[in-house]
Write a protein that holds these residues in place. Sequence first.
Motif, PDB file in Angstrom:
ATOM      1  N   MET A   1       0.845  -1.186   0.000  1.00  0.00           N
ATOM      2  CA  MET A   1       0.000   0.000   0.000  1.00  0.00           C
ATOM      3  C   MET A   1       0.883   1.239   0.000  1.00  0.00           C
ATOM      4  N   PHE A   2       0.458   2.258  -0.758  1.00  0.00           N
ATOM      5  CA  PHE A   2       1.251   3.473  -0.901  1.00  0.00           C
ATOM      6  C   PHE A   2       0.352   4.697  -0.692  1.00  0.00           C
ATOM      7  N   SER A   3       0.975   5.867  -0.654  1.00  0.00           N
ATOM      8  CA  SER A   3       0.219   7.096  -0.446  1.00  0.00           C
ATOM      9  C   SER A   3       0.249   8.033  -1.655  1.00  0.00           C
ATOM     10  N   GLY A   4       1.132   7.747  -2.617  1.00  0.00           N
ATOM     11  CA  GLY A   4       1.255   8.634  -3.771  1.00  0.00           C
ATOM     12  C   GLY A   4       2.135   9.845  -3.506  1.00  0.00           C
ATOM     13  N   ILE A   5       2.858   9.827  -2.388  1.00  0.00           N
ATOM     14  CA  ILE A   5       3.813  10.896  -2.083  1.00  0.00           C
ATOM     15  C   ILE A   5       5.198  10.391  -2.473  1.00  0.00           C
ATOM     16  N   ILE A   6       5.715  10.898  -3.563  1.00  0.00           N
ATOM     17  CA  ILE A   6       6.975  10.408  -4.132  1.00  0.00           C
ATOM     18  C   ILE A   6       8.147  10.775  -3.224  1.00  0.00           C
ATOM     19  N   GLU A   7       9.023   9.803  -2.990  1.00  0.00           N
ATOM     20  CA  GLU A   7      10.201  10.071  -2.161  1.00  0.00           C
ATOM     21  C   GLU A   7      11.299  10.761  -2.954  1.00  0.00           C
ATOM     22  N   GLU A   8      11.537  10.267  -4.164  1.00  0.00           N
ATOM     23  CA  GLU A   8      12.592  10.838  -5.002  1.00  0.00           C
ATOM     24  C   GLU A   8      12.582  10.154  -6.360  1.00  0.00           C
ATOM     25  N   PHE A   9      13.575  10.509  -7.182  1.00  0.00           N
ATOM     26  CA  PHE A   9      13.792   9.795  -8.435  1.00  0.00           C
ATOM     27  C   PHE A   9      14.679   8.585  -8.177  1.00  0.00           C
ATOM     28  N   ALA A  10      14.467   7.544  -8.955  1.00  0.00           N
ATOM     29  CA  ALA A  10      15.496   6.518  -9.148  1.00  0.00           C
ATOM     30  C   ALA A  10      15.888   6.621 -10.619  1.00  0.00           C
ATOM     31  N   THR A  11      17.132   6.330 -10.911  1.00  0.00           N
ATOM     32  CA  THR A  11      17.621   6.405 -12.288  1.00  0.00           C
ATOM     33  C   THR A  11      17.858   5.008 -12.824  1.00  0.00           C
ATOM     34  N   VAL A  12      17.341   4.738 -14.008  1.00  0.00           N
ATOM     35  CA  VAL A  12      17.535   3.436 -14.650  1.00  0.00           C
ATOM     36  C   VAL A  12      18.969   3.356 -15.169  1.00  0.00           C
ATOM     37  N   VAL A  13      19.706   2.319 -14.729  1.00  0.00           N
ATOM     38  CA  VAL A  13      21.096   2.175 -15.166  1.00  0.00           C
ATOM     39  C   VAL A  13      21.317   0.931 -16.016  1.00  0.00           C
ATOM     40  N   ASP A  14      20.341  -0.002 -16.015  1.00  0.00           N
ATOM     41  CA  ASP A  14      20.485  -1.191 -16.860  1.00  0.00           C
ATOM     42  C   ASP A  14      19.111  -1.812 -17.063  1.00  0.00           C
ATOM     43  N   ILE A  15      18.890  -2.374 -18.247  1.00  0.00           N
ATOM     44  CA  ILE A  15      17.631  -3.048 -18.584  1.00  0.00           C
ATOM     45  C   ILE A  15      17.972  -4.354 -19.274  1.00  0.00           C
ATOM     46  N   ARG A  16      17.453  -5.464 -18.736  1.00  0.00           N
ATOM     47  CA  ARG A  16      17.734  -6.767 -19.328  1.00  0.00           C
ATOM     48  C   ARG A  16      16.442  -7.551 -19.492  1.00  0.00           C
ATOM     49  N   LYS A  17      16.220  -8.070 -20.681  1.00  0.00           N
ATOM     50  CA  LYS A  17      15.030  -8.882 -20.954  1.00  0.00           C
ATOM     51  C   LYS A  17      15.308 -10.326 -20.573  1.00  0.00           C
ATOM     52  N   ASP A  18      14.361 -10.928 -19.852  1.00  0.00           N
ATOM     53  CA  ASP A  18      14.468 -12.328 -19.447  1.00  0.00           C
ATOM     54  C   ASP A  18      13.165 -13.020 -19.837  1.00  0.00           C
ATOM     55  N   ARG A  19      13.147 -13.597 -21.053  1.00  0.00           N
ATOM     56  CA  ARG A  19      11.933 -14.182 -21.631  1.00  0.00           C
ATOM     57  C   ARG A  19      10.849 -13.108 -21.714  1.00  0.00           C
ATOM     58  N   GLU A  20       9.712 -13.281 -21.010  1.00  0.00           N
ATOM     59  CA  GLU A  20       8.643 -12.279 -21.090  1.00  0.00           C
ATOM     60  C   GLU A  20       8.792 -11.188 -20.031  1.00  0.00           C
ATOM     61  N   ASN A  21       9.804 -11.307 -19.182  1.00  0.00           N
ATOM     62  CA  ASN A  21      10.024 -10.335 -18.112  1.00  0.00           C
ATOM     63  C   ASN A  21      11.113  -9.346 -18.497  1.00  0.00           C
ATOM     64  N   ILE A  22      11.158  -8.234 -17.753  1.00  0.00           N
ATOM     65  CA  ILE A  22      12.264  -7.291 -17.885  1.00  0.00           C
ATOM     66  C   ILE A  22      12.803  -7.001 -16.486  1.00  0.00           C
ATOM     67  N   ASP A  23      14.119  -7.123 -16.327  1.00  0.00           N
ATOM     68  CA  ASP A  23      14.795  -6.758 -15.087  1.00  0.00           C
ATOM     69  C   ASP A  23      15.334  -5.344 -15.230  1.00  0.00           C
ATOM     70  N   PHE A  24      14.924  -4.470 -14.318  1.00  0.00           N
ATOM     71  CA  PHE A  24      15.391  -3.086 -14.311  1.00  0.00           C
ATOM     72  C   PHE A  24      16.374  -2.907 -13.159  1.00  0.00           C
ATOM     73  N   THR A  25      17.540  -2.374 -13.453  1.00  0.00           N
ATOM     74  CA  THR A  25      18.507  -2.011 -12.421  1.00  0.00           C
ATOM     75  C   THR A  25      18.476  -0.502 -12.265  1.00  0.00           C
ATOM     76  N   LEU A  26      18.329  -0.046 -11.014  1.00  0.00           N
ATOM     77  CA  LEU A  26      18.193   1.376 -10.736  1.00  0.00           C
ATOM     78  C   LEU A  26      19.098   1.789  -9.586  1.00  0.00           C
TER      79      LEU A  26
END
Length: 200
Positions: free
Chosen positions: A1-26
């Motif tokens: 559960m969340f409140s919609g109050i953003i803490e900060e940005f995360a920056t995407v540093v790597d994206i890897r496809k694994d079959r139908e999934n995607i792994d995001f490194t931030l």
Amino acid sequence: MFSGIIEEFATVVDIRKDRENIDFTLTCSFTDELKIDQSVAHNGVCLTVVSTDGPRYVVTAMKETLERSNLGLLRVGDKVNVERSMMMNGRLDGHIVQGHVDQTARCIAMEDADGSTYFTFEYPEDREMARHGYFTVDKGSVTVNGVSLTVCRPTLNTFQVAIIPYTMEHTNFQDIRVGTVVNIEFDILGKYIARLQQLG
């Protein structure tokens, strides 16, 4: 559960496809506080932390999530709004956000409001979905890219939100332009009311 109050940005540093999934490194400032299995909202999508390595952490988005959200459009270097799950002994400063993005919308207009900015978003018109609570109401709540906002001037398939300078500076609204695709989560209260009406 969340409140919609953003803490900060995360920056995407790597994206890897694994079959139908995607792994995001931030990366973000609180990576060292994250634990495996912890829930973190990314542009409003609740994702599970699957690994950490120094300043980096990894989350996985499955096919269903990618089809309903804008995460599949992310590129290395993009900024993502992040929020850790709500603490039950804290204040609910935004509104009740599940982290279950309903669909995407597209920015169709931006208007200066003498310091703030009005953004207009459009999503596919679907009366059947509206019957199930997928709609906005004037002065109601909506989540856009994870940000809890108040609705202005809703129509059947559009709505406006007013973004103050603080929100612009501290969320990825600063990168939204006409044509940008965003994630939206409709207010859960509207969905329950719509369901109760269906049940009579």
